[in-house]
Design an enzyme around this catalytic site. Structure first.
Site, PDB file in Angstrom:
ATOM      1  N   HIS A 208      32.763  39.930 -23.477  1.00 55.98           N
ATOM      2  CA  HIS A 208      32.009  38.712 -23.780  1.00 55.98           C
ATOM      3  C   HIS A 208      31.307  38.117 -22.565  1.00 55.98           C
ATOM      4  O   HIS A 208      30.844  36.976 -22.640  1.00 55.98           O
ATOM      5  CB  HIS A 208      32.930  37.646 -24.367  1.00 55.98           C
TER       6      HIS A 208
ATOM      7  N   LYS B 169      26.809  22.597 -26.131  1.00 52.63           N
ATOM      8  CA  LYS B 169      27.571  23.778 -25.746  1.00 52.63           C
ATOM      9  C   LYS B 169      28.393  23.420 -24.517  1.00 52.63           C
ATOM     10  O   LYS B 169      28.214  22.341 -23.942  1.00 52.63           O
ATOM     11  CB  LYS B 169      26.655  24.972 -25.462  1.00 52.63           C
ATOM     12  N   ARG B 170      29.274  24.319 -24.126  1.00 50.27           N
ATOM     13  CA  ARG B 170      30.072  24.097 -22.922  1.00 50.27           C
ATOM     14  C   ARG B 170      29.157  23.782 -21.742  1.00 50.27           C
ATOM     15  O   ARG B 170      28.091  24.372 -21.592  1.00 50.27           O
ATOM     16  CB  ARG B 170      30.899  25.359 -22.656  1.00 50.27           C
TER      17      ARG B 170
ATOM     18  N   LYS C 153      24.231  27.736 -18.226  1.00 57.04           N
ATOM     19  CA  LYS C 153      23.639  27.274 -19.490  1.00 57.04           C
ATOM     20  C   LYS C 153      22.519  26.262 -19.243  1.00 57.04           C
ATOM     21  O   LYS C 153      21.783  25.909 -20.164  1.00 57.04           O
ATOM     22  CB  LYS C 153      24.726  26.688 -20.391  1.00 57.04           C
TER      23      LYS C 153
ATOM     24  N   THR D 284      26.158  31.874 -30.184  1.00 54.70           N
ATOM     25  CA  THR D 284      26.148  31.763 -31.642  1.00 54.70           C
ATOM     26  C   THR D 284      25.588  30.408 -32.066  1.00 54.70           C
ATOM     27  O   THR D 284      25.183  30.253 -33.217  1.00 54.70           O
ATOM     28  CB  THR D 284      27.556  31.952 -32.245  1.00 54.70           C
TER      29      THR D 284
ATOM     30  N   LYS E 221      23.410  29.169 -35.466  1.00 50.39           N
ATOM     31  CA  LYS E 221      23.760  28.030 -36.327  1.00 50.39           C
ATOM     32  C   LYS E 221      22.594  27.069 -36.457  1.00 50.39           C
ATOM     33  O   LYS E 221      22.283  26.581 -37.552  1.00 50.39           O
ATOM     34  CB  LYS E 221      24.990  27.321 -35.763  1.00 50.39           C
TER      35      LYS E 221
END
Length: 844
Positions: free
Chosen positions: A376, A573-574, A579, A681, A685
């Site tokens: 991952h 998100k985290r 990110k 993901t 969504k």
């Protein structure tokens, strides 16, 4: 309670006991609900609480799963089916009630049953806490996979840890993240069934002795260990449109000795219960996955704890019908969700060698044929390693076995690639020490690759990076092992459950086959050009925005007015540097500065939503949260900008909050540095719920762009190849000096514009960008991102065309169902087939 029961219809009052527990009508559910209030919870109309209402409904719904659940296990047993065991440290399940009702197709019946009693289903669902069993995308993926396995009637089991406390509840105080305990089990969990009879010993520490086994070989025995007991808790996982109900089995640690009477009799009451307390710490709390330096020994014990219990359970089940292990890989498929369960390879070998007396070569053949590994991450620093010192202390026999695996493996490598010791060092399971820099360690990813028959990435780009860069040597040696399985999400949870209005609109247009075949969504494509359908779509999206506004009102006590006509721009998100929440925030400051300098500037009103947790030990991520809130405070209180620009941080991001955000989102921020996000993901969504994506060519963004078409997505930024070229000579200072708007932003942060009481508060962020080399290319991608956002704003002005793009995004999400992903795993990795449960032919 008797007065409440007077609202029972005559038909409900006359139901048989069987119908009360199994019936799917509103009357049966109502009867079951009231029975649980009275007989399970011992409540009457004077004492019933919101929690009681939730528990009673949860038990009523669970009743309707139990017979199917038992029949499912019996069917698998009678079919002698090959079973899949999905091992994961995390299962981010969220709330169960709504999902179970959808999968049982009971939503309208439950709503009607409760309305007759004066209750609203939606209010009761809000009472349920999110299960504290996961941290982020890896755990949510595991939850989607369980749903899909059950829906596809695959004999599948999830195995993990029953954490008493989740990662943490996030509060924001003075703009700063404050962690609070997530005691999600405080009021019990109606969905789980304790199995005190399913109890396995798990051993730690001790020493290993050798002795002749009588056949001219040396045997090993692990002795003088400390023992903890693993007790099972089972949760039913219902499939949609089938009778199959699979199992999530979670392990809770229990002391092997509850009470030490010697210490008690001596008056030392603390020592009397110390063993119990220390043992049960193992399943006490979920560690955040970025906190790399604290709790190492406990984390290792957690990983081995659930692996050891799980393998004992798997072997017990296998031995019910087999006397030898010759067919083990034909009946058992074990999937490792990342490297956390990789110690399973050494543990399975230990069982085969030490307990079942299977020769080494045969044991290794069985292990490799049974286990598969999902990677991952593409970040080398995120690949799990355990120091030899720690592993040897906690699991001495496993360290020996890993050394033996490495010896056999490297012997073969040297035969295939003679005189190439550099290759040997790179692929070795043992990383040699560098004095003063790193200790001698075991590379768990290497162990996972060598010990598996398949290794998969989770997006096309991610898998290529694994093969080309991260695991290049292994991919060249074992090309047949590596394959791609692009991640997916379950449309039951992420559309039908979280966005019922949009789900209903879609079903009215194309039918409901999309619930089990998301490719059916392509039937929406013609509707994108239907003005009436576009108008209906816009209304549903606006209703989603209204719900999100209400979340903001509840969170911020109505102190923050949101323009419902503004563009809802979401990044949830985290919190992590790769990110690039900073890039999004810099765009917000850019808009703010433009409005400050030109108050009459005509811009598209925009509300920018952030949400996400930072690992407690990740100081820079926590500082980014503080900067987001500091910028929000300035922008939201500036009279020049506040009606046209808002920045909102929603605390305590979790599945149930995501279910509120996704339906209202119009722009999905997927802006990680190219080559850094394995898949993602959240991007799926958002798109399934009609949000348009702004993103880099990273992870599954690439495949989403291929599906929806480049006209219906906003792509910007450096590619993986461009980053590789730029990296050797990248100078963030060049971008700082050459871009006036970027220069102004960084100078404002540096001068304390957003932190007037502590002007140096955010200097570590500037240091990471300018002096630290801007590892994630935030400054390099800034201008391209701002220009792309201008294209977004221009597109948003034409609401008709924006809606068309929104519909097409949803229509082209077929590939991104976890049903498709699981079908691919089943066919090419697990080699398992569906085993449907037929309740009609079963004896009652």
């Amino acid at each position: 309670m008797s007065e409440v029961k007077t609202s029972l219809s005559e038909s409900a009052a006359n139901l048989s006991a069987y119908e009360s527990y199994h019936g799917l009508t509103a009357e049966a559910i109502q009867r079951s609900f009231l029975d649980h209030l009275e007989f399970t919870l011992a409540k009457d109309r004077f004492t019933v609480t919101h929690l009681d209402q939730y528990l009673a409904l949860a038990y009523a719904v669970r009743d309707r799963l139990i017979e199917r659940w038992l029949r499912t296990q019996d069917t698998y047993y009678r079919a002698d089916a090959k079973r899949v065991y999905y091992l994961s440290m995390e299962f981010l399940m969220g709330r169960t009630l709504g999902n179970a009702i959808v999968n049982l197709n009971l939503k309208e019946e439950c709503r009607r049953a409760l309305l007759d009693l004066g209750y609203r289903l939606e209010d009761i669902q809000e009472t349920e806490p999110d299960a504290g069993l996961g941290n982020g995308g890896l755990g949510r993926l595991a939850a989607c996979f369980l749903d899909s396995m059950a829906t596809l009637a695959l004999p599948g089991y999830g195995y993990g840890i029953r954490y008493e406390y989740g990662i943490f509840n996030q509060e924001i105080k003075d703009g700063e993240q404050v962690e609070q305990p997530d005691n999600w089990l405080r009021y019990g969990n109606p969905w789980e069934i304790a199995r005190p009879e399913v109890l396995y010993p798990v051993h730690y520490y001790g020493e290993v002795v050798q002795f002749p086994n009588g056949n001219g070989k040396i045997a090993h025995k692990w002795i003088k260990t400390e023992t903890v007991l693993a007790m099972a808790y089972d949760t039913p996982i219902p499939g949609y449109g089938v009778q199959n109900v699979n199992t999530l089995r979670l392990w809770s640690s229990k002391a092997s000795r509850e009470f030490d009477f010697h210490h008690f009799n001596e008056g030392d009451y603390i020592s009397a219960v110390r063993s119990k307390t220390e043992s049960e710490t193992i399943s006490k709390v979920l560690y955040p996955n970025d906190n790399r330096h604290s709790g190492k020994e406990l984390r290792l014990k957690q990983e081995y704890f659930f692996v050891a219990a799980t393998l004992q359970d798997i072997i017990r089940r296998y031995k019910k019908t087999r006397k030898t292990f010759d067919e083990f890989p034909d009946k058992v498929a074990i999937q490792l969700n990342d490297t956390h369960p990789a110690i399973a390879i050494a543990e399975l070998m230990r069982i085969f060698l030490d307990e079942e007396n299977i020769p080494w070569e045969k044991a290794w053949e069985l292990t490799q044929a049974t286990i598969a590994y999902t990677n991952h991450t593409v970040l080398p620093e995120a690949l799990e390693k355990w120091t030899v010192e720690l592993l040897g202390k906690v699991l001495p026999r496993h360290l020996e076995i890993i050394y033996d695996i490495n010896y056999h493996f490297l012997r073969d490598v040297r035969v295939r690639y003679p005189n190439n010791e550099e290759l040997v060092q790179r692929v070795s399971l043992v990383e040699e020490p560098v004095p003063g820099i790193r200790p001698k360690s075991i590379r768990m990813a290497n162990l996972a690759i060598v010990g598996s028959h398949r290794v998969n990435g989770v997006a096309a780009l991610h898998t290529e990076i694994l093969k080309r860069d991260l695991f290049r040597d292994f991919a060249l040696m074992f090309p047949e092992k590596f394959e791609n399985k692009t991640n997916g999400i379950t449309q039951r949870r992420w559309l039908a459950c979280c966005n019922p209005q949009l789900a209903s609109l879609i079903t009215e247009a194309i039918g409901d086959k999309w619930m089990t075949d998301l490719y059916e969504m392509e039937k929406l494509i013609p509707f994108a050009d239907d003005p009436g359908f576009r108008q209906a779509w816009q209304k549903v999206k606006q209703d989603g925005k209204d719900i999100l506004i209400e979340v903001v009102n509840q969170t911020w006590k109505h102190k923050l007015r949101i323009d419902k006509q503004s563009l809802f721009d979401c990044q949830v998100k985290r919190i992590h540097e790769y990110k690039r929440q900073l890039l999004n925030l810099f765009h917000a400051i850019t808009l703010y500065n433009r409005l400050r300098h030109q108050p009459n500037l005509d811009i598209v009103p925009r509300t920018i939503f952030f949400s996400g947790k930072a690992a407690p030990g990740y100081r820079l991520a926590k500082l980014i949260i503080r900067l987001i809130n500091a910028v929000a405070d300035i922008i939201n209180h500036d009279v020049v900008t506040r009606d046209r620009l808002r920045v909102v941080f929603l605390p305590n991001y979790r599945v149930s909050l995501a279910e509120k955000i996704m339906p209202g989102a119009e722009l999905s921020e997927q802006i990680s540095t190219a080559g850094m996000e394995a898949s993602g993901t959240g991007n799926m969504k958002f798109a399934l719920n009609g949000a348009l994506t702004i993103g880099t060519l990273d992870g599954a963004n690439i495949e989403i762009a291929e599906e929806v078409g480049r006209d219906n997505i906003f792509i910007f930024g450096l590619t993986v190849e461009e980053i590789a070229k730029l990296k050797p000579h990248y100078s963030p200072w060049d971008y700082f000096h050459s871009d006036p708007e970027l220069n102004e932003i960084l100078n404002m942060i540096g001068a304390g514009y957003f932190s007037p009481l502590d002007k140096e508060l955010f200097h570590p962020i500037l240091f990471s960008l300018l002096e630290g080399g801007d590892q994630y290319f935030v400054l390099a991608d800034y201008r391209a991102y701002v220009e792309c956002q201008e294209r977004v704003a221009q597109a948003y002005l034409d609401q008709d065309q924006w809606t068309r793009k929104s519909i097409l995004n949803t229509a082209k999400m077929g590939k991104f169902s976890s049903d498709r992903t699981i079908q691919e795993y089943a066919q090419s990795i697990w080699r398992v087939s569906p085993v449907p449960v037929n309740m009609v032919t079963c004896e009652v």
